[in-house]
Write a protein that holds these residues in place. Sequence first.
Motif, short mmCIF file in Angstrom:
data_model
loop_
_atom_site.label_atom_id
_atom_site.label_comp_id
_atom_site.label_asym_id
_atom_site.label_seq_id
_atom_site.Cartn_x
_atom_site.Cartn_y
_atom_site.Cartn_z
N PRO A 87 6.34 -10.44 3.80
CA PRO A 87 7.13 -9.26 4.18
C PRO A 87 7.81 -8.66 2.96
N LEU A 88 8.05 -7.37 3.04
CA LEU A 88 8.82 -6.70 1.99
C LEU A 88 10.29 -7.05 2.12
N ALA A 89 10.97 -7.11 1.00
CA ALA A 89 12.41 -7.31 1.01
C ALA A 89 13.08 -6.14 1.73
N ALA A 127 1.99 -0.76 -3.19
CA ALA A 127 2.66 -0.64 -4.50
C ALA A 127 4.01 -1.35 -4.49
N LEU A 128 4.73 -1.24 -3.39
CA LEU A 128 6.03 -1.90 -3.30
C LEU A 128 5.88 -3.42 -3.26
N LYS A 152 7.03 -2.45 11.09
CA LYS A 152 6.69 -3.83 10.81
C LYS A 152 6.62 -4.05 9.31
N PRO A 153 6.97 -5.25 8.85
CA PRO A 153 6.86 -5.54 7.43
C PRO A 153 5.45 -5.31 6.93
N ALA A 154 5.37 -4.70 5.73
CA ALA A 154 4.07 -4.36 5.17
C ALA A 154 3.49 -5.53 4.41
N HIS A 155 2.19 -5.59 4.35
CA HIS A 155 1.51 -6.59 3.54
C HIS A 155 0.15 -6.06 3.13
#
Length: 330
Positions: A18-20, A47-48, A2-5
């Motif tokens: 969401p992360l790219a 960090a990303l 799942k996209p991180a946040h």
Amino acid sequence: MKPAHRSEQGAQGEEPQPLAAPLNAYLDYARVQRRLAPRSLVIYADALLRLQDLAGQSGMALLTLRPHQARSLAAKLHGEIELGPRSMALHLSVWRGLYRWLGAERLVEINPFDGLRAPKAAKPLPKALAVDDAVQLANFSSSSADAAQAVDARLEARDRCMVELLYGCGLRVSELVGLDAQAGPASLGWIDLQAAEATVLGKGSKRRSVPIGAAAMAALVQWLQVRGQLARSDEPALLVGQRGARLGAVQIRASLKARALAAGMPTHVHPHMLRHSFASHILQSSGDLRAVQELLGHAHITTTQIYTQLDFQHLAKIYDAAHPRAKKKQ
């Protein structure tokens, strides 16, 4: 995946960002190929996402990021976000790893974070016990009625031996764990009663022998007199638990913590604190830094030099307490 946040965004009621795709793919790579622990993945994701946010705010494209732009982003970590040196170093490490992977995937031409380092964090001084506290811990003996039981008396003898070897010889906990009661073909370390020495295997698989002082020898002999009542017949370890097997580092830390609490120590005591205390007290008495280096098994004198700062602090306290010119006028 799942996209991180960031968790703090959710706490503030904001929509999770969401992360790219390339960043999320790198996170998948870290999870599957590098097998990072869940906690590490959370740190990487944070960090990303911070990189994505900062670059987006500055109008920078991640896949064409240049070194001067990378320096600008690193400066924002320090200036705007006010991260400390350790947190900055962690972020930059994750970002370098990202661009290393992007390069391997032929998505970028250069790694803009190569050679970019966080400011050096100030090294905290090692914490050492005062001489009186160290002696009190070593001499401590339980006065409870339960301690009269045979097994408790044995464990108390063992724990006193443990403290005396850590403080009296300056051993690392790993070196203490590896000690055998006597030398054997598979021994990592051993005790030589006749020579009053402990031979240990230190960092880098380097052996050294350290002298065992009179107090430590007395505690060692007392423990050896009852060790056979606990140790298995085939167990070579010097320090054993109630089941007769070699004590591990976790058990030694727990035993030391319990003993320090019972002895009324003013601070949490761990094995490395006794090693620090050994080095600091030897240096205060002798002033011989090279000797302390040899006793501790440090490969470089610069590692040992930190104890000169502890020694100076000790002298400064004596000066402040005793010298008439150090006292402020009322």
